[in-house]
Structure formats: C-alpha cells, structure tokens
Design an enzyme around this catalytic site. Structure first.
Site, short mmCIF file in Angstrom:
data_model
loop_
_atom_site.label_atom_id
_atom_site.label_comp_id
_atom_site.label_asym_id
_atom_site.label_seq_id
_atom_site.Cartn_x
_atom_site.Cartn_y
_atom_site.Cartn_z
N GLY A 77 -8.29 71.06 31.53
CA GLY A 77 -7.22 71.02 30.60
C GLY A 77 -7.55 71.00 29.18
O GLY A 77 -8.78 71.16 29.08
N CYS A 104 -14.09 70.41 35.26
CA CYS A 104 -13.71 70.36 33.83
C CYS A 104 -13.30 69.29 33.25
O CYS A 104 -13.82 68.21 33.34
CB CYS A 104 -13.12 71.91 33.45
SG CYS A 104 -13.63 72.27 31.78
N TYR A 105 -12.24 69.42 32.41
CA TYR A 105 -11.63 68.20 31.64
C TYR A 105 -11.71 66.93 32.80
O TYR A 105 -11.86 65.74 32.50
CB TYR A 105 -10.21 68.43 31.23
CG TYR A 105 -9.68 67.12 30.60
CD1 TYR A 105 -9.98 66.62 29.10
CD2 TYR A 105 -8.64 66.51 31.13
CE1 TYR A 105 -9.51 65.55 28.79
CE2 TYR A 105 -8.14 65.15 30.72
CZ TYR A 105 -8.66 65.09 29.44
OH TYR A 105 -7.97 63.65 28.94
N HIS A 192 -15.40 76.01 36.88
CA HIS A 192 -14.29 76.26 37.62
C HIS A 192 -14.35 77.04 38.76
O HIS A 192 -14.75 78.06 38.67
CB HIS A 192 -13.32 77.02 36.64
CG HIS A 192 -12.83 76.47 35.35
ND1 HIS A 192 -11.58 75.60 35.26
CD2 HIS A 192 -13.38 76.24 34.06
CE1 HIS A 192 -11.59 75.04 34.27
NE2 HIS A 192 -12.57 75.35 33.49
N GLU A 194 -12.41 77.45 40.92
CA GLU A 194 -11.01 78.08 41.48
C GLU A 194 -10.87 79.49 41.12
O GLU A 194 -10.25 80.28 41.70
CB GLU A 194 -9.77 77.24 41.11
CG GLU A 194 -9.48 77.32 39.63
CD GLU A 194 -10.55 76.28 38.55
OE1 GLU A 194 -11.32 75.84 39.14
OE2 GLU A 194 -9.83 75.92 37.48
N SER A 246 17.40 92.85 44.48
CA SER A 246 17.08 94.27 43.93
C SER A 246 16.52 95.25 44.89
O SER A 246 16.49 96.43 44.75
CB SER A 246 16.05 94.15 43.02
OG SER A 246 14.86 93.78 43.35
N GLY A 247 15.91 94.59 46.26
CA GLY A 247 15.30 95.21 47.21
C GLY A 247 13.81 95.13 47.11
O GLY A 247 13.01 95.66 47.72
N GLY A 248 13.42 94.62 45.83
CA GLY A 248 11.82 94.46 45.72
C GLY A 248 11.39 93.08 46.53
O GLY A 248 12.31 92.60 47.19
N VAL A 249 10.24 93.20 46.46
CA VAL A 249 9.44 92.02 47.44
C VAL A 249 10.16 90.75 46.77
O VAL A 249 10.50 89.95 47.93
CB VAL A 249 8.04 92.05 47.40
CG1 VAL A 249 7.41 90.84 48.05
CG2 VAL A 249 7.57 93.30 47.57
N ASP A 250 10.20 90.25 45.76
CA ASP A 250 10.27 88.81 45.43
C ASP A 250 11.81 88.62 45.91
O ASP A 250 12.01 87.59 46.33
CB ASP A 250 10.08 88.72 43.95
CG ASP A 250 8.58 89.24 43.70
OD1 ASP A 250 7.81 89.49 44.47
OD2 ASP A 250 8.30 89.69 42.33
N SER A 251 12.57 89.50 45.32
CA SER A 251 14.19 89.00 45.43
C SER A 251 14.40 88.89 46.91
O SER A 251 15.26 88.27 47.50
CB SER A 251 15.03 89.78 44.70
OG SER A 251 15.22 91.11 44.97
N SER A 252 13.65 90.11 47.55
CA SER A 252 14.02 89.87 49.09
C SER A 252 13.58 88.83 49.94
O SER A 252 14.33 88.19 50.91
CB SER A 252 13.34 91.38 49.66
OG SER A 252 13.92 92.41 49.09
N LYS A 404 1.62 86.40 44.26
CA LYS A 404 2.33 87.66 44.94
C LYS A 404 1.78 87.51 46.24
O LYS A 404 2.70 88.05 47.34
CB LYS A 404 2.00 88.91 44.19
CG LYS A 404 2.83 90.15 44.43
CD LYS A 404 4.14 90.17 43.96
CE LYS A 404 4.72 91.13 44.22
NZ LYS A 404 5.96 91.40 43.44
#
Ligand code: XMP
Length: 548
Positions: A77, A104-105, A192, A194, A246-252, A404
């Site tokens: 942080g 870290c913090y 870090h 990660e 929209s047919g994109g990955v996310d909204s699908s 993603k």
C-alpha cells in the site's frame, strides 16, 4: 507505487464477502491496504486453486473468524506506517494461529506491530533487485536458488527487526527483504512476489499457500461461477436485469453467467448499428438463442446510425454520434421493456432494477477506483459514458474482480463457443473507425468483405491465436491498377495485425509472406472496388492500433 484508496471501512463492503460459498473449504482473505496490485495477489491465489476475498484493513477479528481462514495476506500500500491515518490491522490477528504473509507495506505494518521498527524513506527503491536467500530448505523460499531477482517498490523499510524476528532474505540496501517471526506464524517480504518481474514470485506464494498454510488448492473457475451465481440470485431477488450485449468476450460472459443464474429475469439488448462485422449479428443470435435461456432483443438500428454518420469524416465526431445514438436506442429499448413490465407481461419479475456490465478489474484500476469504490466505471460505451446514470439503474458487474484470461476461462466453463471466448477485441464504434473518411453502406460492405477474407485466412493459417488483433481498414483514396486489358482506379485496403499484451503498446505481427500473399490475392480478386492491399508495419506507439 500507484494505488487506490484502501477500503477503510470494512462495512462498506457488502456483508456477503464474509459468507464463504458452499463447498469452499480453504479461504485466504487479503487485507487491502491500497496497493494497485492487490487484485493481482488475489488472482495468483485463485490461480493456485485457493478461494480468496479482499477485505478492508479494519476488518474485525469476528469477521475474519467467520471466514475461517486457512491463511491471511496483508497487501502492500502507499502509506507509511508513520502516517497519522496509516491503515493498521487488528494486532490480534497474529494470534489466530493462522499463517499470515505480509507483502511490502503489509510486512512493515506487521513488524511494527510485533516489536520491530520501520525507518522513513531515505530514498525510494523501485525496480529489480537481487536478493540473497538465507533460508531455502523450508518456509517461504523453500526450493529457491540462493540468489534470485525480485521487484521492489517501496519508500520505508524495516530498520530494526526487534528480538522476535529472523531475516530470511537480504539485499545490499535492504537487510530485511524477507523475514519471519520466531514464534508466531508470520512471514513477510519487502518485495512484490505477485508481479511477473519477480521470477520466483509464484513459487513464494505457492510455498505460503501449500507448505505454510497447508492448502490443497481444489478451487476452480466452476466454483467461482457457482458462488457468483448464488450471490447474483440473492442480489437480484425478484427484480429484472438488462444487459447491452455486444458479442465481445466480456459482455457475452456476463450474459451467459446471468442467464445461468437468473434465466428469464435477464433481457439482453443487442444493437445492430450497421457497423458490425460480417455475420456478427447471426453469430450472437445463434449462440445465445441456441445455448442459453434468455430474453434476447436484437434491435435493428442501422438506418439511424448511418443517417447520423452521413457526410461525417472527423473520427471524434463519428465516435460521439455513435455513442449518443447507442444511448438513445438502448434507452428506448429499456423503456419499451419497462412498459411491458408495467403491463404485467414479465411474470414474476417486479421491476427492471439493474444494468449488468462486463467491467473487468483492469477497467476498475484504469478508472482509479478500488474494488470498494462507488463511482461507476462506464465500460459499455467508453466513448460517451453515463449510460447507467442516464437510465437510472443499479449496476451489476460480475467480472469486476477478474482479469481477461480468467474471464476467458469462465467463458469456457459456461459453455460459450471457443470462437467467442477467444475472439479479438472489437471497438464499440465498430467498422466506423475502420472506414476512413465518410461511412456509408457501400464503404462498409467493402471493408466487411475484406475483413471476412482476412480473418478466414488468419484463422486457417493458425495466426489468430498468435495475434492480439487483426482487421482490415478501408482507405478513402483511390489508386491506379490494371485488370485484364484496362486500367482501374480503385480503393486501398490496409491490413492491421498486431501482437500485444495489454493493447497499450503493440508491435506489428510478423505474418508469414505466403499468408499475406493469399490474403492480398483473395481481397483483390473477390472484393470489387479494391485493387491494392497494404500491410501496416507501424508499432504502437507512435501509431495506434486502430487507424480511425
Ligand atoms: P488504439 O487504437 O487506441 O486501440 O491503439 C487500443 C484498443 O482499444 C480498441 N479501441 C476501442 N474500443 N471503443 C472501443 O470500445 C473505441 O472507441 C475504441 N478505440 C479503440 C482498439 O480496437 C484496441 O483494441
């Protein structure tokens, strides 16, 4: 390190964070002290097959106990432990008998609370550093080489460990790059683990989860789906949700998730703006009508969009017009659905309360909010924004904590077709940014046909998965050519194919010459009105991916 505000008030987080989904036996909560990488930690834990939740730094001991944690992580942080308002965890969490990892913090605040001393920054240390590992037969660094590189990003650092700690790793400038408590199950790292710049970071986190906490790592994306589904059902109750598909990955993926969770309480609105790729509308219709039980409204708005765009050549103006028209069409459709509700046509759902969006974690970060932030991020049409506010709906964003590639995994779990889950991104304003100059039906047909050929060849030559985005652009110029006995004067198609991780930078893809030759031959032979094909060999920056 850039940061978001930590969620200072754990009660700002909905209470269901503290309800462990059915079937989940291992939970590692992460106390969020405001690191911009906090979700990356959560994501690494999820990748290791362990369920994880983000909680505020002031989480109470009772709340933590409710989770029955297998381990606890304290994130990095931006604060200094010496700041007046520095977030601090309840010190009793070190006595729960549960292993704690401070990053870290998170390490600084823990050592401070447990008798060490943190010095203010003399200079910031940012970037790669070499650590010497003192203990690699056991513990956090088990199995690691004696030396390895790590990613540092800190101002303050621990100056004095006090009598109860042991240094497990050091660098020439940071004597306590890794620490552990002698009697309590606390381990800390100043760097870090990660981020990918720490090559053994994954091993370090896995050592914490599997060796130190004793996790088994059985949690999967299917479990995520099951628990999100329960959460969504509880949130939505008898109300109704609408979603711009929209047919994109996310909204699908959001559509599929909601369809499986609340079925007909979801209405998807797919706006055919006349700026779509070849076959796009049919692909979306068949995917969702055949595989999912949802109410899909396909709105044919081509005429309205093309009327708006007539005579417009300025790219920003095109985007604005498209964005405004989209909102108008969406709003009209939502009103129409509302009036159906008013007439009681929708069965048990009582009102349309929610708008679902496919906001991903990187969108949340880009818009500068933490996960507990309140301002809505407008993914649906980032060119205009304001849709949820204008429509007066509450938001549902089930992908808000995911990256993603996790969304793609989820899409596969949900049974979406491979071609949909792995498709390249397509901009909201569609082919309007790929027809340079004036956009009209004839020009759209040309770019659409060229794009279809291009994609067919890219897929069949095995290049689709190696590239991040591939498309055709129609240039508003005519060039001379010769066909048969006559000279031609026709348009030019530019092909854009890029490799990119995050779309912020990109390099042009080295598509093999013979694939390019086939693409060029086919476009020139099959698309009437085009007599030249060029290949765009510009990187981003200084070029952008789209031509506009
Ligand atoms: P640029 O052209 O800025 O594109 O290098 C980066 C990524 O963003 C996509 N893009 C858009 N997406 N609305 C969108 O939804 C837009 O107006 C827009 N402009 C660019 C682009 O396709 C690439 O993936």
């Amino acid at each position: 390190m850039a940061a978001h505000s930590p969620s200072a008030d754990p009660n700002a987080i909905s209470d269901d964070v503290f309800t462990v989904p059915a079937g989940v036996t291992e939970v590692v909560p992460i106390l969020d002290f405001g690191s911009q990488y906090v979700q990356l930690i959560a994501r690494r834990v999820r990748d290791a097959g362990v369920y994880s939740v983000l909680v505020g730094p002031n989480v109470t001991l009772e709340q933590l106990k409710k989770l029955n944690p297998t381990g606890i992580i304290l994130s990095g942080g931006p604060s200094s432990v010496h700041d007046d308002n520095a977030p601090k965890p309840d010190p009793r969490l070190f006595d729960l008998g549960v292993p704690v990892l401070g990053i870290c913090y998170g390490m600084q605040v823990a050592t401070q609370l447990l008798g060490g001393n943190v010095a203010g920054a003399q200079e910031r240390e940012y970037g790669r550093a070499q650590i010497d590992i003192n203990e690699n037969t056991d513990g956090l660094f088990k199995g690691l080489p004696d030396q390895t590189s790590v990613w540092m990003s800190h101002g303050d650092q621990v100056e004095n460990l006090g009598p109860d700690f042991i240094a497990t790793a050091t660098t020439p400038t940071c004597p306590y790059a890794g620490v552990r408590h002698k009697t309590k199950p606390f381990h800390g790292v100043q760097f870090h683990p990660e981020v990918t710049h720490t090559p053994h970071g994954g091993d370090i986190l896995n050592n914490f989860l599997f060796d130190i906490c004793g996790c088994n790592g059985q949690w999967t994306m299917a479990d995520f789906m099951a628990s999100e589904s329960t959460r969504i059902k509880a949130q939505v109750g008898d109300d109704h949700v609408i979603l711009g598909l929209s047919g994109g990955v996310d909204s699908s993926v959001v559509a599929a998730m909601l369809a499986k969770s609340i079925g007909k309480q979801l209405t998807c609105i797919f706006v055919d703006n006349g700026l779509l790729r070849k076959g796009e509308r049919a692909f979306v219709e068949t995917t969702f009508r055949d595989h999912f039980d949802l109410d899909l409204r396909v709105i044919d708005a081509e005429k309205a969009f093309l009327d708006d765009l007539a005579g417009v050549t300025d790219p920003q103006k095109k985007r604005t017009l498209i964005g405004h028209r989209f909102i108008t069409v969406f709003k009209e459709t939502a009103d129409q659905i509302k009036s159906e509700f008013a007439q009681g046509k929708k069965g048990k759902s009582t009102q349309i309360k929610y708008l679902a969006q496919g906001t991903l974690y990187p969108d949340v970060i880009e818009s500068g909010q933490g996960y507990a932030g309140t301002a809505a991020n407008i993914k649906l049409h980032h060119n205009v924004g304001g849709l949820p506010e204008q429509l007066g709906f509450d938001l549902i964003e089930p992908l808000r904590n995911l990256f993603k590639d996790e969304v793609r995994k989820l899409g596969e779990v949900l049974g979406l077709p491979h071609a949909m889950v792995w498709r390249h991104p397509f901009p909201g304003p569609g082919l309007a940014v790929r027809v340079l100059g004036e956009v009209n039906k004839a020009q759209l047909e040309l770019v659409r046909d060229a794009d279809e050929i291009l994609l067919e060849e890219i897929v069949s030559s095995g290049q689709y998965e190696k590239t991040a985005q591939v498309f055709a652009v129609l240039l508003p110029v005519k060039a001379v050519g010769v066909m048969g006995d006559g000279r031609t004067h026709e348009q030019v198609i530019a092909i854009r194919a890029v490799e990119s991780q995050d779309f912020m930078t990109a390099d042009w893809a080295r598509i093999p010459y013979d694939v390019l030759a086939t693409i060029s031959n086919r476009i020139i032979n099959e698309v009437r009105g085009v007599n030249r094909v060029c290949y765009d060999i510009s990187s981003k920056p200084p070029a952008t991916i789209e031509w506009e």
